[in-house]
Design a protein around this motif. Structure first.
Motif, PDB file in Angstrom:
ATOM      1  N   SER A 158      98.207-114.783 -21.515  1.00  0.00           N
ATOM      2  CA  SER A 158      98.169-115.067 -20.519  1.00  0.00           C
ATOM      3  C   SER A 158      98.783-113.482 -19.593  1.00  0.00           C
ATOM      4  N   LEU A 159      99.586-112.241 -20.123  1.00  0.00           N
ATOM      5  CA  LEU A 159      99.789-111.241 -19.535  1.00  0.00           C
ATOM      6  C   LEU A 159      98.574-110.414 -20.279  1.00  0.00           C
ATOM      7  N   TYR A 160      98.353-110.783 -21.016  1.00  0.00           N
ATOM      8  CA  TYR A 160      97.666-109.531 -21.526  1.00  0.00           C
ATOM      9  C   TYR A 160      96.483-109.547 -20.771  1.00  0.00           C
ATOM     10  N   SER A 161      96.177-110.679 -21.276  1.00  0.00           N
ATOM     11  CA  SER A 161      94.470-111.068 -20.325  1.00  0.00           C
ATOM     12  C   SER A 161      94.663-110.469 -18.908  1.00  0.00           C
ATOM     13  N   ALA A 162      95.965-111.092 -18.557  1.00  0.00           N
ATOM     14  CA  ALA A 162      95.647-110.393 -16.870  1.00  0.00           C
ATOM     15  C   ALA A 162      96.226-108.291 -16.897  1.00  0.00           C
ATOM     16  N   SER A 163      96.906-108.105 -17.690  1.00  0.00           N
ATOM     17  CA  SER A 163      96.767-106.920 -18.138  1.00  0.00           C
ATOM     18  C   SER A 163      95.325-106.218 -17.735  1.00  0.00           C
ATOM     19  N   VAL A 164      94.366-106.508 -19.324  1.00  0.00           N
ATOM     20  CA  VAL A 164      93.389-105.877 -19.054  1.00  0.00           C
ATOM     21  C   VAL A 164      91.888-106.469 -18.359  1.00  0.00           C
ATOM     22  N   ALA A 165      92.428-107.350 -17.349  1.00  0.00           N
ATOM     23  CA  ALA A 165      91.492-107.429 -16.099  1.00  0.00           C
ATOM     24  C   ALA A 165      90.580-106.553 -14.867  1.00  0.00           C
ATOM     25  N   SER A 166      91.399-105.932 -15.000  1.00  0.00           N
ATOM     26  CA  SER A 166      90.876-105.349 -13.808  1.00  0.00           C
ATOM     27  C   SER A 166      89.857-104.055 -14.622  1.00  0.00           C
ATOM     28  N   TYR A 167      89.890-103.875 -16.219  1.00  0.00           N
ATOM     29  CA  TYR A 167      88.948-103.211 -16.862  1.00  0.00           C
ATOM     30  C   TYR A 167      87.384-104.208 -17.304  1.00  0.00           C
ATOM     31  N   LEU A 168      88.006-105.274 -17.801  1.00  0.00           N
ATOM     32  CA  LEU A 168      87.096-106.133 -17.359  1.00  0.00           C
ATOM     33  C   LEU A 168      86.200-107.678 -16.522  1.00  0.00           C
ATOM     34  N   ARG A 169      86.629-107.354 -15.464  1.00  0.00           N
ATOM     35  CA  ARG A 169      86.221-108.056 -14.538  1.00  0.00           C
ATOM     36  C   ARG A 169      84.974-108.215 -14.493  1.00  0.00           C
TER      37      ARG A 169
END
Lengths: 270, 98
Positions: free
Chosen positions: A121-132
């Motif tokens: 979930s930390l990874y997910s949060a971390s890539v979120a701004s690039y993939l949203r």
């Protein structure tokens, strides 16, 4: 072919040369007619694949080890192989089969696996701004492919490369490469793994892979503090069940790293 | 098995789904830069320092020495393959020599 030589070194060069990711096609990504040209889909995809290739050296032996453990735990060959596709998460698959082998109730197996994988979930949060901004089918696919190794390589490209609208193809490239090597090495482990002697200590390739990924990231004091505090907490919290020391150490590292970057303004990450 | 798979997927999907807030607070955004370092370290260090008995082990733990060599190789070469190869070979040599 000189281009390929460059590419295989990219992962290595990345922290010192901020724009290395776009190096092989730097010709295209410079100003042309006054407009910025971004890397294409296939360039992104193949640069992801190439940057992920060295990591197979670490992942393949781990897949072998898992294949052996799966069979030893009493799963059938098919079940062991299927678990690699369904879970697609190395460490938690090992936890899964080890608990199963010890006759632990399935509810506890499930909880343990989930806790081990909380870091995602930390990874997910971390890539979120690039993939949203991507459509749902893309985000579902990339979420499935989001593993330690693919994340570690692609987040560097996201943070340090050019802001190409095609950058998600990079994660697709790293993810698929890792997925394929994980499946293949699981199958080999299942059928031939028992012939590998324990004394080869193949499990050691995992910490070594992570050392190779983390070391170049330690660019300043906040990074070093994040690393050391995560190390310290993860070691002293060993008594906790379900590998909780991973998430606990990680959170400590993130908080202290962030706090120190505020405190040491200027000496920080940017 | 399938439930575990679904849950793992849900964890990975959690933050890039529509339900997640569109804009993360700046502070959180900034703190996420430490995610790779902190998580990978929290996995790797216990792998090296903790013996199979579950206790800290220093004396006679060749993995620490091999890991130290791997860090040096990673710092100088910045190559994943070189780091893994040097680390494995040093571990094998140490175990063979002692």
């Amino acid at each position: 072919m000189a281009e390929n030589v460059l590419c295989s070194r990219q992962l290595a060069d990345r922290p010192t040369h901020v724009r290395t990711i776009s190096k092989p096609h730097s010709g295209e990504s410079t100003l042309r007619n006054g407009t910025m040209q971004y890397s294409s889909k296939s360039e992104e995809f193949w640069s992801g694949v190439r940057q992920e290739l060295p990591l197979i050296v670490g992942v393949a032996p781990f897949g072998l080890v898992y294949g052996v453990l799966g069979i030893a735990s009493g799963l059938t060959e098919l079940q062991t192989i299927l678990l690699s596709s369904i879970l697609f998460a190395g460490a938690s698959q090992v936890v899964f089969v080890q608990l199963l082998a010890n006759g632990v109730p399935s509810l506890i197996v499930g909880t343990s696996v989930s806790v081990v994988n909380l870091r995602h979930s930390l990874y997910s949060a971390s890539v979120a701004s690039y993939l949203r901004r991507l459509p749902t089918r893309w985000r579902v696919l990339l979420a499935y492919l989001l593993t330690d190794e693919a994340y570690a390589v692609s987040i560097n490209r996201f943070q340090n490369g050019d802001p190409s609208p095609n950058q998600h193809y990079h994660l697709l490239g790293t993810g698929i490469t890792l997925w394929a090597s994980w499946q293949v090495s699981t199958v080999i482990g299942v059928y031939f793994g028992t012939t590998i002697p324990d004394s080869w200590s193949l499990g050691f390739v995992i910490p070594l892979t992570f050392i190779a990924l983390v070391t170049p990231l330690l660019k300043g004091k906040p990074e070093l503090i994040a690393c050391l505090s995560a190390a310290f907490v993860s070691v002293i919290a060993q008594e906790l069940p379900w590998k909780m020391w991973i998430i606990l150490g990680a959170l400590t590292g993130i908080i202290l790293g962030y706090a120190s970057s505020i405190y040491l303004k200027g000496g920080g990450t940017n | 098995m399938v439930v575990c798979g679904l849950f793992t997927f849900a964890t990975r999907y959690s933050m890039i789904s529509e339900v997640a807030p569109n804009e993360l607070p700046r502070r959180m955004e900034h703190s996420l830069r430490f995610v790779p370092i902190a998580v990978l370290t929290a996995i790797l260090v216990p792998e090296i320092m903790i013996a199979e008995s579950g206790n800290l082990s220093f004396y006679g733990n060749y993995r620490i020495v091999a890991a130290g060599i791997a860090v040096l190789v990673a710092l100088t070469t910045r190559s994943v393959i070189a780091t893994i190869c040097f680390g494995m070979v040093s571990l094998w040599l140490l175990e063979w020599a002692y």
